[in-house]
Write an enzyme that holds these catalytic residues in place. Structure first.
Site, short mmCIF file in Angstrom:
data_model
loop_
_atom_site.label_atom_id
_atom_site.label_comp_id
_atom_site.label_asym_id
_atom_site.label_seq_id
_atom_site.Cartn_x
_atom_site.Cartn_y
_atom_site.Cartn_z
CG ASP A 121 1.64 -57.88 -29.52
OD1 ASP A 121 1.06 -58.83 -30.07
OD2 ASP A 121 1.16 -57.24 -28.57
CD GLU A 122 0.58 -63.11 -27.70
OE1 GLU A 122 0.89 -63.69 -26.65
OE2 GLU A 122 -0.60 -62.80 -27.99
CG ASP A 172 2.29 -60.06 -24.57
OD1 ASP A 172 2.22 -59.47 -25.66
OD2 ASP A 172 1.33 -60.16 -23.78
#
Length: 354
Positions: free
Chosen positions: A110-111, A15
């Site tokens: 983003d993860e 993350d």
């Protein structure tokens, strides 16, 4: 301990730390120690997408109204979205992930989850793989990320948030029971404010409390969701890492510069539906529609969603749904959204950027 075919599961959740804001600081280093946020607008309307850690010290959080954020921190620097920059950074991160395994399940820009159970790199150590990935993201993308390592997705995701920013938390199979027992119920996926309040009314504040409550009581109060509560309270999660994600909905939403009276909202539908049609066409999802839905956020930031089964876009249907949603409050409206639910099609498309 979860295993498949005799192989012990090794799951990593990566993350990025305050992703949008991190990229703004990367490209403008002089902002690094200043409170900044991405989103909102120059007149304070709109919503914060993310903010850096100096801004968080003022109580600013994602999804907060920009106007409220500016009241908390008058010196807050609001940066507009640069979606192409964010997409390129996301693409670079994923390229690093795929250097280690094909079993990558993106959750957003983003993860992602990575299943490295059968990976021999780094002597098969999931911890070392996670550390190497974090170092490469910092070197090649220029931002930091946090990681969680566990033998299932639930615990890996919880762990990645444990030592943010720029940290790593490893939960060994031997630690699963003690770690999950001590978790507050708010850490369980699917437990928001409403469910947390229901659990609190039952005297359930931690996973230890949920365990003691027992499955039968949870089923009676929460139905099928009670099964998931019970499983997560014991740190159990047998969901596989899915390398392609199903698209379940397509939507458009807009926050208005001034709160709208209910009488002015129906006039906004044609523009919203026009944009929605474009997105459905681009996704080639016209034949996959199963439901229509309307989302309304009132001036007190309370949101409501109304939906109905339908297999085609129906303008009159959206008008009726909007009327039902507006009838739930007498307050003015700051945000309108329209969308469709679609049959899962296993495409690798992420819908985070409305």
């Amino acid at each position: 301990m979860y295993s498949f075919g005799g192989v012990v599961r090794k799951i990593i959740h990566i993350d990025a730390d305050c992703f949008f804001a991190a990229l703004e600081m990367r490209d403008a280093p002089h902002l690094r120690d200043l409170p900044i946020a991405v989103g909102g607008s120059s007149n304070g309307r709109g919503v914060i997408s993310t903010c850096n850690y100096p801004a968080r010290k003022f109580g600013i959080r994602s999804a907060m109204a920009a106007a409220h954020a500016l009241r908390l921190c008058p010196d807050l620097i609001l940066r507009p979205h640069r979606f192409e920059v964010y997409r390129q950074a996301s693409k670079a991160m994923k390229a690093i992930f795929y250097d280690y395994t094909d079993l990558v399940e993106p959750l957003s820009l983003d993860e992602a989850f990575l299943d490295v159970s059968a990976v021999s790199r780094c002597d098969g150590s999931a911890t070392r793989i996670a550390e190497e990935i974090r170092a490469r993201v910092f070197s090649e993308v220029g931002i930091t990320c946090s990681a969680g390592v566990a033998n299932n997705k639930f615990l890996a995701k919880v762990a990645s948030d444990w030592q943010k920013p720029n940290g790593i938390t490893v939960i060994t199979p031997e630690q699963n029971d003690a770690f999950s027992r001590a978790l507050p119920v708010a850490k369980l996926s699917g437990v928001g404010k409403v469910t947390a309040a229901k659990l609190a009314s039952m005297g359930l504040y931690s996973c230890a409390d949920v365990r003691e409550c027992g499955l039968e009581v949870l089923l009676k109060r929460f139905g099928k969701f009670g099964v998931r509560l019970h499983e997560r309270a014991y740190g159990r999660d047998d969901r596989p890492v899915l390398p392609s994600r199903e698209r379940l909905s397509i939507g458009v939403e807009h926050t208005y510069d001034h709160d709208l009276p209910s009488g002015a909202c129906i006039a906004q539908l044609p523009a919203l539906l026009g944009e929605l049609r474009g997105r459905i066409t681009k996704a080639q999802a016209s034949a996959k529609i199963t439901k229509l839905f309307v989302k309304v956020k009132f001036s007190d930031f309370v949101s409501t969603t109304v939906e109905r089964r339908c297999t085609v876009l129906d303008d009159a249907g959206y008008v009726e749904l909007l009327k039902q949603a507006m009838a739930r409050s007498s307050l003015k409206i700051r945000l309108l959204g329209v969308g469709v639910k679609v049959v899962g099609d296993s495409v690798g498309v992420q819908l985070a950027l409305f």
